[in-house]
Design a protein around this motif. Structure first.
Motif, short mmCIF file in Angstrom:
data_model
loop_
_atom_site.label_atom_id
_atom_site.label_comp_id
_atom_site.label_asym_id
_atom_site.label_seq_id
_atom_site.Cartn_x
_atom_site.Cartn_y
_atom_site.Cartn_z
N GLU A 1 -3.45 8.53 -1.90
CA GLU A 1 -4.42 7.83 -2.74
C GLU A 1 -4.93 8.68 -3.90
O GLU A 1 -5.62 8.19 -4.78
CB GLU A 1 -5.60 7.37 -1.90
CG GLU A 1 -5.23 6.32 -0.87
CD GLU A 1 -6.41 5.82 -0.06
OE1 GLU A 1 -7.56 6.20 -0.34
OE2 GLU A 1 -6.18 5.03 0.86
N SER A 2 -4.58 9.94 -3.91
CA SER A 2 -5.07 10.84 -4.94
C SER A 2 -4.42 10.57 -6.30
O SER A 2 -3.24 10.29 -6.39
CB SER A 2 -4.78 12.29 -4.54
OG SER A 2 -5.08 13.17 -5.59
N TRP A 53 -3.19 15.06 10.35
CA TRP A 53 -2.06 15.10 9.41
C TRP A 53 -1.90 13.75 8.71
O TRP A 53 -1.56 13.70 7.53
CB TRP A 53 -0.77 15.54 10.11
CG TRP A 53 -0.15 14.50 11.02
CD1 TRP A 53 -0.39 14.32 12.35
CD2 TRP A 53 0.82 13.51 10.65
NE1 TRP A 53 0.37 13.28 12.84
CE2 TRP A 53 1.12 12.77 11.81
CE3 TRP A 53 1.46 13.19 9.46
CZ2 TRP A 53 2.03 11.71 11.82
CZ3 TRP A 53 2.37 12.14 9.47
CH2 TRP A 53 2.64 11.42 10.63
N ARG A 54 -2.19 12.65 9.43
CA ARG A 54 -2.12 11.33 8.80
C ARG A 54 -3.26 11.15 7.79
O ARG A 54 -3.06 10.61 6.71
CB ARG A 54 -2.16 10.22 9.85
CG ARG A 54 -0.86 10.05 10.60
CD ARG A 54 -0.87 8.81 11.49
NE ARG A 54 0.39 8.63 12.17
CZ ARG A 54 0.63 8.95 13.44
NH1 ARG A 54 -0.35 9.45 14.19
NH2 ARG A 54 1.82 8.76 13.97
N LYS A 55 -4.45 11.62 8.15
CA LYS A 55 -5.59 11.53 7.24
C LYS A 55 -5.28 12.27 5.95
O LYS A 55 -5.49 11.76 4.85
CB LYS A 55 -6.84 12.11 7.91
CG LYS A 55 -8.10 12.02 7.08
CD LYS A 55 -9.31 12.45 7.91
CE LYS A 55 -10.60 12.18 7.20
NZ LYS A 55 -11.75 12.20 8.11
N LYS A 56 -4.73 13.47 6.07
CA LYS A 56 -4.37 14.28 4.91
C LYS A 56 -3.33 13.54 4.07
O LYS A 56 -3.44 13.45 2.85
CB LYS A 56 -3.82 15.64 5.37
CG LYS A 56 -3.43 16.58 4.25
CD LYS A 56 -2.97 17.92 4.85
CE LYS A 56 -2.75 18.98 3.82
NZ LYS A 56 -1.53 18.84 3.04
N TRP A 57 -2.31 12.98 4.72
CA TRP A 57 -1.27 12.24 4.02
C TRP A 57 -1.87 11.06 3.26
O TRP A 57 -1.54 10.84 2.09
CB TRP A 57 -0.22 11.73 5.01
CG TRP A 57 1.03 11.19 4.37
CD1 TRP A 57 2.21 11.84 4.19
CD2 TRP A 57 1.21 9.88 3.79
NE1 TRP A 57 3.11 11.02 3.55
CE2 TRP A 57 2.52 9.81 3.29
CE3 TRP A 57 0.40 8.77 3.65
CZ2 TRP A 57 3.04 8.67 2.67
CZ3 TRP A 57 0.90 7.63 3.02
CH2 TRP A 57 2.21 7.59 2.55
N LEU A 58 -2.74 10.29 3.90
CA LEU A 58 -3.35 9.11 3.27
C LEU A 58 -4.20 9.50 2.05
O LEU A 58 -4.12 8.86 1.01
CB LEU A 58 -4.21 8.34 4.28
CG LEU A 58 -3.41 7.61 5.36
CD1 LEU A 58 -4.32 7.19 6.51
CD2 LEU A 58 -2.67 6.42 4.77
N TYR A 69 0.85 -1.20 0.00
CA TYR A 69 0.00 0.00 0.00
C TYR A 69 0.88 1.26 0.00
O TYR A 69 0.69 2.17 -0.81
CB TYR A 69 -0.94 0.00 1.22
CG TYR A 69 -1.68 1.29 1.40
CD1 TYR A 69 -2.86 1.55 0.71
CD2 TYR A 69 -1.20 2.29 2.26
CE1 TYR A 69 -3.54 2.75 0.85
CE2 TYR A 69 -1.86 3.48 2.40
CZ TYR A 69 -3.03 3.71 1.71
OH TYR A 69 -3.69 4.91 1.86
N PHE A 70 1.83 1.30 0.91
CA PHE A 70 2.70 2.48 1.00
C PHE A 70 3.60 2.63 -0.22
O PHE A 70 3.97 3.75 -0.58
CB PHE A 70 3.52 2.48 2.29
CG PHE A 70 2.71 2.88 3.50
CD1 PHE A 70 2.11 4.12 3.58
CD2 PHE A 70 2.54 2.00 4.56
CE1 PHE A 70 1.36 4.50 4.69
CE2 PHE A 70 1.79 2.36 5.67
CZ PHE A 70 1.21 3.61 5.73
N ASN A 71 3.94 1.52 -0.89
CA ASN A 71 4.74 1.58 -2.11
C ASN A 71 3.91 1.96 -3.33
O ASN A 71 4.45 2.14 -4.41
CB ASN A 71 5.42 0.23 -2.37
CG ASN A 71 6.53 -0.06 -1.40
OD1 ASN A 71 7.11 0.84 -0.81
ND2 ASN A 71 6.82 -1.33 -1.20
#
Length: 159
Positions: free
Chosen positions: A150-151, A141-146, A54-56
């Protein structure tokens, strides 16, 4: 059945994961310093692998076996979160309508906040009706990053 607990490093800090042969029970982020688990128990290996993918950027959907712990209403609410596609968002109002509980926006938001399977059950994809980033147990900040991760229109660095 032995409940296994591990800590893994992610771009969002340490993720604490626990589960057993019945599935992953929790994946939560912590801001506390925590040693990373060196040997991953077999029952949690698939979760770690899928999280890394997922992170990759190579995984958009989780198929790891999960075992969320909660009330019937919470589990129904979390199930509705799993229907929100990667890269998409839904408002709390829309989610409450999907659950046929249009007046239960606060109850739905509260149930989302009790979700202990961050990312796997994607509560980060639920936003305010006005498009604002509201409520996320792991920190806004984590929500924004996620959501940015995914964008389709990832912010490109100029340097």
């Amino acid at each position: 059945m032995k409940l296994e607990k591990i800590a893994v490093a992610t771009p969002l800090g340490i993720a604490k994961i626990n589960g057993d042969a019945d599935g992953v029970r929790s994946l939560i982020f912590t801001d506390k310093k925590s040693p990373v688990t060196k040997v991953i128990p077999e029952v949690l290996q698939e979760c770690v692998t899928q999280l890394e993918e997922y992170f990759n950027g190579t995984r958009t959907e989780f198929t790891v076996k999960i075992n969320p712990q909660g009330t019937e209403f919470q589990r129904k609410t979390w199930k509705s979160l799993q229907a929100i596609s990667y890269g998409k968002t839904m408002s709390y109002l829309e989610q409450s309508k999907v659950l046929n509980k249009p007046k239960a926006i606060r109850a739905v938001a509260n149930a989302n906040g009790k979700n202990l399977l961050a990312i796997i059950i994607p509560c980060h994809r639920v936003i305010g009706t006005d498009g604002s980033l509201t409520g996320y147990a792991g920190g806004l900040w984590r929500k924004k990053w996620l959501l940015e991760h995914e964008s389709e229109n990832k912010q490109q660095s100029l340097f």
